[in-house]
Design an enzyme around this catalytic site. Sequence first.
Site, PDB file in Angstrom:
ATOM      1  N   CYS A  27      18.500   1.619 -74.271  1.00 23.04           N
ATOM      2  CA  CYS A  27      17.749   1.126 -73.115  1.00 23.04           C
ATOM      3  C   CYS A  27      18.348  -0.194 -72.636  1.00 23.04           C
ATOM      4  CB  CYS A  27      16.269   0.902 -73.386  1.00 23.04           C
ATOM      5  SG  CYS A  27      15.384   2.377 -73.802  1.00 23.04           S
ATOM      6  N   ARG A  51      23.941   2.000 -72.273  1.00 24.12           N
ATOM      7  CA  ARG A  51      22.904   1.830 -73.295  1.00 24.12           C
ATOM      8  C   ARG A  51      21.865   2.952 -73.246  1.00 24.12           C
ATOM      9  NH1 ARG A  51      22.750  -3.482 -75.246  1.00 24.12           N
ATOM     10  NH2 ARG A  51      20.628  -3.143 -75.925  1.00 24.12           N
ATOM     11  N   TRP A  71      16.870   5.231 -72.743  1.00 29.14           N
ATOM     12  CA  TRP A  71      17.283   6.180 -73.777  1.00 29.14           C
ATOM     13  C   TRP A  71      15.991   6.570 -74.470  1.00 29.14           C
ATOM     14  CZ3 TRP A  71      17.168   6.593 -79.174  1.00 29.14           C
ATOM     15  CH2 TRP A  71      18.007   7.569 -79.719  1.00 29.14           C
ATOM     16  N   ASN A 120      12.408  -2.424 -74.075  1.00 26.41           N
ATOM     17  CA  ASN A 120      13.432  -1.814 -74.927  1.00 26.41           C
ATOM     18  C   ASN A 120      12.967  -2.008 -76.361  1.00 26.41           C
ATOM     19  OD1 ASN A 120      15.795  -0.974 -76.198  1.00 26.41           O
ATOM     20  ND2 ASN A 120      16.819  -2.953 -75.908  1.00 26.41           N
ATOM     21  N   GLY A 121      12.976  -0.923 -77.162  1.00 26.36           N
ATOM     22  CA  GLY A 121      12.546  -1.051 -78.559  1.00 26.36           C
ATOM     23  C   GLY A 121      11.558   0.040 -78.904  1.00 26.36           C
ATOM     24  N   GLU A 138      36.736   9.860 -88.732  1.00 28.69           N
ATOM     25  CA  GLU A 138      36.565   9.253 -87.415  1.00 28.69           C
ATOM     26  C   GLU A 138      36.999  10.230 -86.304  1.00 28.69           C
ATOM     27  OE1 GLU A 138      35.005   7.014 -86.122  1.00 28.69           O
ATOM     28  OE2 GLU A 138      36.003   6.479 -84.266  1.00 28.69           O
ATOM     29  N   LYS A 167      34.617  11.632 -83.280  1.00 28.96           N
ATOM     30  CA  LYS A 167      34.951  11.504 -81.852  1.00 28.96           C
ATOM     31  C   LYS A 167      34.781  12.848 -81.155  1.00 28.96           C
ATOM     32  CE  LYS A 167      34.769   8.139 -81.372  1.00 28.96           C
ATOM     33  NZ  LYS A 167      34.494   7.143 -82.309  1.00 28.96           N
ATOM     34  N   GLU A 212      30.985  13.870 -80.884  1.00 32.12           N
ATOM     35  CA  GLU A 212      30.080  13.141 -79.998  1.00 32.12           C
ATOM     36  C   GLU A 212      30.394  13.313 -78.518  1.00 32.12           C
ATOM     37  OE1 GLU A 212      30.072   8.868 -80.569  1.00 32.12           O
ATOM     38  OE2 GLU A 212      32.164   8.925 -81.185  1.00 32.12           O
ATOM     39  N   HIS A 240      37.426  23.091-102.763  1.00 30.72           N
ATOM     40  CA  HIS A 240      36.130  23.030-103.444  1.00 30.72           C
ATOM     41  C   HIS A 240      35.000  23.540-102.557  1.00 30.72           C
ATOM     42  CE1 HIS A 240      38.076  20.982-106.700  1.00 30.72           C
ATOM     43  NE2 HIS A 240      38.596  20.109-105.853  1.00 30.72           N
ATOM     44  N   LYS A 298      25.034   3.667 -76.355  1.00 31.25           N
ATOM     45  CA  LYS A 298      25.747   2.626 -77.102  1.00 31.25           C
ATOM     46  C   LYS A 298      24.705   1.648 -77.635  1.00 31.25           C
ATOM     47  CE  LYS A 298      30.165   0.882 -77.239  1.00 31.25           C
ATOM     48  NZ  LYS A 298      31.001   1.823 -77.958  1.00 31.25           N
TER      49      LYS A 298
HETATM   50  C1  F6R Z   1      30.712   6.307 -82.401  1.00 30.80           C
HETATM   51  C2  F6R Z   1      29.954   5.099 -82.251  1.00 30.80           C
HETATM   52  C3  F6R Z   1      28.837   4.831 -83.177  1.00 30.80           C
HETATM   53  C4  F6R Z   1      28.820   3.344 -83.559  1.00 30.80           C
HETATM   54  C5  F6R Z   1      27.576   3.044 -84.404  1.00 30.80           C
HETATM   55  C6  F6R Z   1      27.555   1.612 -84.871  1.00 30.80           C
HETATM   56  O1  F6R Z   1      31.732   6.406 -81.478  1.00 30.80           O
HETATM   57  O2  F6R Z   1      30.201   4.310 -81.357  1.00 30.80           O
HETATM   58  O3  F6R Z   1      28.914   5.638 -84.295  1.00 30.80           O
HETATM   59  O4  F6R Z   1      29.974   3.043 -84.256  1.00 30.80           O
HETATM   60  O5  F6R Z   1      26.427   3.298 -83.655  1.00 30.80           O
HETATM   61  O6  F6R Z   1      27.589   0.727 -83.806  1.00 30.80           O
HETATM   62  P1  F6R Z   1      27.993  -0.785 -83.984  1.00 30.80           P
HETATM   63  O7  F6R Z   1      29.406  -0.833 -84.417  1.00 30.80           O
HETATM   64  O8  F6R Z   1      27.759  -1.396 -82.650  1.00 30.80           O
HETATM   65  O9  F6R Z   1      27.077  -1.341 -85.038  1.00 30.80           O
END
Ligand code: F6R
Length: 620
Positions: free
Chosen positions: A2, A27, A74, A100-101, A493, A497, A500, A516, A615
Amino acid sequence: MCGIVGYIGYRNVSNFLLEGLHRLEYRGYDSAGIAVANGADITIRKKAGRVQELSSLVDECPVEGTVGVGHTRWATHGEPSDANSHPHSGGNGEIVLVHNGVIENYSALRSQLQQLGYTFQSETDSEVVAHLLAHSLFEQVKLGCEPSETDTCLKAVEVALKKLKGAYGIAVLFRDCPGVLIAARNGSPLVLGIGDGEYFIASDASPLVGYTDEVVYLADHEIAILTETGMDLLHRDSGRQTPSIQVLDQVSTDIELGDFEHFMLKEIHEQPTTIENAMRGRLDFDAATAIFGGLNMTLQQLRTVDRIVLTACGTSWHAALVGEYLIEEFARIPVEVEYASELRYRNPPMSDRTMVFAITQSGETADTLAALRECKRKGHSTLALCNVVGSTIAREADGGVYLHAGPEIGVASTKAFTSQVTVLTLLALYFGRMRHMSYQAGSSIIRKLKEIPEKVEQTLNCDAAVKEIAQKYYGMNNFLYLGRLHNFPVALEGALKLKEISYVHAEGYPAAEMKHGPLALIDEQTPSLFVVPKCGIYPKVISNLEEVKARGGPVIAIACEGDDRVAELADDVIYVPDVDECLQPLVTSVPLQLLAYHIALLRNCNVDRPRNLAKSVTVE
Ligand code: F6R
């Protein structure tokens, strides 16, 4: 999670609010809305969908005024819908707020307010806050206070906030006191911008870029009272505060796409520069070690550390895994990598000499913050590795290191990962040189690190090859990502990617674990992506690759330039420059970012705004 904006001053507010929401859209992007106070009333425009749709609505039905708030959502409580979108009104419209929260006691509060006669229009926890504030204002008025006075509004907010359990960042408008805007925070970030005769509020600094470079980061339990003529800051326990004004060093090109189609692609291409920035001023060629200014610990204290806990979420957790390998290898200090969401509730034995490092791009991730606070409460030295300057975790840790990667706007983290790995490599070197690592070994790592930005630049040339491979495989629905040692976290990782942003199922494994269990998944529709650059156990990874080939699984390999053996075995190869084994994640992760990007595009996915995600995860 948010995004909030707010403004009070002399401009027609809707332009700033909409532009700010566009900048904060990473966000959350389920729905968006604005509210503008215009004398006798507050006008709300809100809508499910993206900020662009809200902008069209405001074009059709403009709103004018010089005080307002905005929100991009969000969803936590209640589906994305017009009714659940913010701003929310309280009482009979005396209060309008954005939030937000997560309010943990919203259900009990909602019942109490319903019994008092308040009618709810949405399923959100935020509307509870709006009615609670309206009720609190009503109580003040009953006591004889004037609703048009700033002090009445403030008192109403103070009383209402005491009843909330959970996290909030709020910005509130008052119908009968249109010249005031109140913001408050507990757990969800808010930054105030100070202009000339105008004030701004935002969840992070990006909406303020180009408007002001003077900012104040609100702390938990602080309330900001903004009017056209001034700003007051109060803390719940310690009363009036002197604002600590900081200078914002972002420029508008940091938050613009430039020549790129997506922020993710822009950020992938920024990596040669961001890695360089993460190293800038931190390489000590003479002493063959790294230099850190902000750890805030003496050499003596650092030498006594006998265990390091790295805590993080998601991509940052993957970077922490690379850090574990490097710190243990270079410095021989035992390292644990803990999911912050687990660590905050676990109670692992940690000695007095355990140092805790929180790794986070945003510096606002709720779980990481909670884990850091828990460790701090137990008396451990806490350090943070953050990208966002002034973020909550950066401010609350005892010391730390900034990534200096610039704003990361694409929801899928890319440049933050490589910057985190770069800084963790430097930390491993720093601890190593303080202990067992020789001058020669330290010097060699520094020299090779210095070449990495150039190597990453060369790696980016694989884009055309990656695009072709994406064409071939984008229709497949399951992928395995495999690597060993330093490249095992890279495999994790890479799989994250792909998951997501293209919604394709992908699993990362240490390559040798295949036999395994996961080997049972292999068939001609399940490609395996092997990260197999030249390394000490290269022949072992090749054997793992052959095991997959023998069972009919397609293989895509990330290999060093000139590796003919891999070319013979794999169906497709993406070549990367040969770099020292311990630095490989910095180059091998790049083609995996590009592969996810191209597959997502081919599957018509929204690369920068993947579904269900946002994010900066500021809720638990
Ligand atoms: C994946 C991604 C998330 C963040 C996670 C932690 O691409 O961006 O998995 O890495 O939410 O976020 P931060 O690093 O901001 O604590």
